[in-house]
Design a protein around this motif. Structure first.
Motif, PDB file in Angstrom:
ATOM      1  N   LEU A   1      60.149  -7.811  34.296  1.00 45.32           N
ATOM      2  CA  LEU A   1      60.933  -9.023  34.553  1.00 45.32           C
ATOM      3  C   LEU A   1      60.128 -10.285  34.243  1.00 45.32           C
ATOM      4  O   LEU A   1      60.661 -11.247  33.671  1.00 45.32           O
ATOM      5  CB  LEU A   1      61.433  -9.047  35.997  1.00 45.32           C
ATOM      6  CG  LEU A   1      62.466  -7.976  36.365  1.00 45.32           C
ATOM      7  CD1 LEU A   1      62.759  -8.014  37.853  1.00 45.32           C
ATOM      8  CD2 LEU A   1      63.725  -8.134  35.554  1.00 45.32           C
ATOM      9  N   LEU A   2      58.857 -10.291  34.615  1.00 45.28           N
ATOM     10  CA  LEU A   2      58.015 -11.465  34.341  1.00 45.28           C
ATOM     11  C   LEU A   2      57.790 -11.655  32.845  1.00 45.28           C
ATOM     12  O   LEU A   2      57.776 -12.796  32.357  1.00 45.28           O
ATOM     13  CB  LEU A   2      56.680 -11.343  35.073  1.00 45.28           C
ATOM     14  CG  LEU A   2      56.760 -11.526  36.585  1.00 45.28           C
ATOM     15  CD1 LEU A   2      55.411 -11.205  37.243  1.00 45.28           C
ATOM     16  CD2 LEU A   2      57.201 -12.931  36.943  1.00 45.28           C
ATOM     17  N   LEU A   3      57.617 -10.552  32.112  1.00 40.82           N
ATOM     18  CA  LEU A   3      57.463 -10.666  30.659  1.00 40.82           C
ATOM     19  C   LEU A   3      58.708 -11.292  30.035  1.00 40.82           C
ATOM     20  O   LEU A   3      58.608 -12.147  29.149  1.00 40.82           O
ATOM     21  CB  LEU A   3      57.201  -9.289  30.037  1.00 40.82           C
ATOM     22  CG  LEU A   3      55.836  -8.670  30.313  1.00 40.82           C
ATOM     23  CD1 LEU A   3      55.789  -7.240  29.799  1.00 40.82           C
ATOM     24  CD2 LEU A   3      54.724  -9.500  29.693  1.00 40.82           C
ATOM     25  N   GLY A   4      59.863 -10.874  30.509  1.00 44.00           N
ATOM     26  CA  GLY A   4      61.105 -11.456  30.006  1.00 44.00           C
ATOM     27  C   GLY A   4      61.269 -12.904  30.413  1.00 44.00           C
ATOM     28  O   GLY A   4      61.736 -13.735  29.628  1.00 44.00           O
ATOM     29  N   LEU A   5      60.895 -13.217  31.639  1.00 49.93           N
ATOM     30  CA  LEU A   5      61.028 -14.583  32.146  1.00 49.93           C
ATOM     31  C   LEU A   5      60.204 -15.572  31.328  1.00 49.93           C
ATOM     32  O   LEU A   5      60.655 -16.689  31.050  1.00 49.93           O
ATOM     33  CB  LEU A   5      60.616 -14.651  33.615  1.00 49.93           C
ATOM     34  CG  LEU A   5      60.662 -16.028  34.270  1.00 49.93           C
ATOM     35  CD1 LEU A   5      62.098 -16.548  34.316  1.00 49.93           C
ATOM     36  CD2 LEU A   5      60.080 -15.975  35.668  1.00 49.93           C
ATOM     37  N   VAL A   6      58.995 -15.173  30.914  1.00 51.10           N
ATOM     38  CA  VAL A   6      58.145 -16.087  30.146  1.00 51.10           C
ATOM     39  C   VAL A   6      58.553 -16.169  28.678  1.00 51.10           C
ATOM     40  O   VAL A   6      57.951 -16.918  27.917  1.00 51.10           O
ATOM     41  CB  VAL A   6      56.638 -15.743  30.266  1.00 51.10           C
ATOM     42  CG1 VAL A   6      56.177 -15.837  31.698  1.00 51.10           C
ATOM     43  CG2 VAL A   6      56.329 -14.393  29.663  1.00 51.10           C
ATOM     44  N   GLY A   7      59.578 -15.409  28.295  1.00 51.89           N
ATOM     45  CA  GLY A   7      60.118 -15.566  26.950  1.00 51.89           C
ATOM     46  C   GLY A   7      59.885 -14.428  25.988  1.00 51.89           C
ATOM     47  O   GLY A   7      60.373 -14.477  24.857  1.00 51.89           O
ATOM     48  N   LEU A   8      59.152 -13.406  26.382  1.00 50.63           N
ATOM     49  CA  LEU A   8      58.976 -12.280  25.477  1.00 50.63           C
ATOM     50  C   LEU A   8      60.316 -11.556  25.333  1.00 50.63           C
ATOM     51  O   LEU A   8      61.054 -11.398  26.312  1.00 50.63           O
ATOM     52  CB  LEU A   8      57.901 -11.324  25.995  1.00 50.63           C
ATOM     53  CG  LEU A   8      56.481 -11.889  25.994  1.00 50.63           C
ATOM     54  CD1 LEU A   8      55.515 -10.902  26.629  1.00 50.63           C
ATOM     55  CD2 LEU A   8      56.034 -12.209  24.586  1.00 50.63           C
ATOM     56  N   PRO A   9      60.634 -11.082  24.144  1.00 53.05           N
ATOM     57  CA  PRO A   9      61.964 -10.492  23.904  1.00 53.05           C
ATOM     58  C   PRO A   9      62.063  -9.049  24.409  1.00 53.05           C
ATOM     59  O   PRO A   9      62.252  -8.113  23.629  1.00 53.05           O
ATOM     60  CB  PRO A   9      62.100 -10.571  22.382  1.00 53.05           C
ATOM     61  CG  PRO A   9      60.694 -10.462  21.890  1.00 53.05           C
ATOM     62  CD  PRO A   9      59.850 -11.179  22.914  1.00 53.05           C
ATOM     63  N   VAL A  10      61.959  -8.857  25.695  1.00 59.04           N
ATOM     64  CA  VAL A  10      61.959  -7.511  26.274  1.00 59.04           C
ATOM     65  C   VAL A  10      63.327  -7.088  26.800  1.00 59.04           C
ATOM     66  O   VAL A  10      63.509  -5.921  27.148  1.00 59.04           O
ATOM     67  CB  VAL A  10      60.907  -7.374  27.402  1.00 59.04           C
ATOM     68  CG1 VAL A  10      59.498  -7.559  26.867  1.00 59.04           C
ATOM     69  CG2 VAL A  10      61.186  -8.347  28.532  1.00 59.04           C
TER      70      VAL A  10
END
Length: 184
Positions: A66-75
């Protein structure tokens, strides 16, 4: 499996498993299966992470995802990421994965990690994810398009996914029972 203690510390191996499961969830989110209402394998990744790693480490894996997605990574599904995705009409379901992980951790911490308890924890987590996501959808949809009935929202966002999600849950539990013994 030993009971988790309060003074639990993550070892390098634990961090590696958490990172690998966060990547597994992301890869599963990218796999889209065409259907009248297309769906991803994202929930499979969530269930696999939880049943493979257990409540604590599984929660960490979902949080990292969730944090990876929140910071903008396309996960997220469709190779999307960022706060805009989480604030969109389906963002509640993505955030609901965090609730799913917490429910799984809570149930298995209280009742153990037997097969029936693990399945119960996943089903309860899925129900909470549906509830959270649908409530979020109703608000976000009303704000951007206009009011929608609960029945219409469930028909669009939940009913088509129940059977596929239960199949993904069963496959994740089977996988974790086969692979899990090698992770210990």
């Amino acid at each position: 499996m030993p009971t988790e203690s309060v003074s639990y510390r993550l070892r390098t191996r634990d961090l590696t498993y958490v990172a690998l499961c966060a990547v597994l969830i992301a890869v599963c989110a990218w796999i889209s299966i065409p259907a009248p209402v297309p769906f991803t394998l994202q929930t499979f990744g969530i269930f696999a992470a939880l049943t493979l790693l257990g409540g604590r480490r599984g929660c960490y894996a979902v949080a990292v995802y969730l944090l990876l997605g929140l910071v903008g990574l396309p996960v997220f599904a469709g190779f999307q990421g960022g706060a805009g995705t989480l604030l969109g009409v389906t963002g509640g379901y993505i955030l609901g994965f965090g609730a799913t992980a917490l429910i799984y951790w809570l149930v298995t911490a209280r009742l153990g990690t037997s097969l029936p308890v693990s399945i119960l924890a996943c089903v309860l987590g899925l129900l909470v994810c549906y509830a959270f996501g649908t409530a979020w959808f109703l608000v976000a949809y009303a704000r951007s398009v206009g009011p929608i009935s609960l029945t219409a929202a469930l028909g669009m966002c939940v009913f088509p996914f129940v059977l596929p999600d239960l199949i993904k849950l069963a496959l994740a539990v089977l996988l974790s029972r086969r692979v899990g013994k090698f992770l210990r």
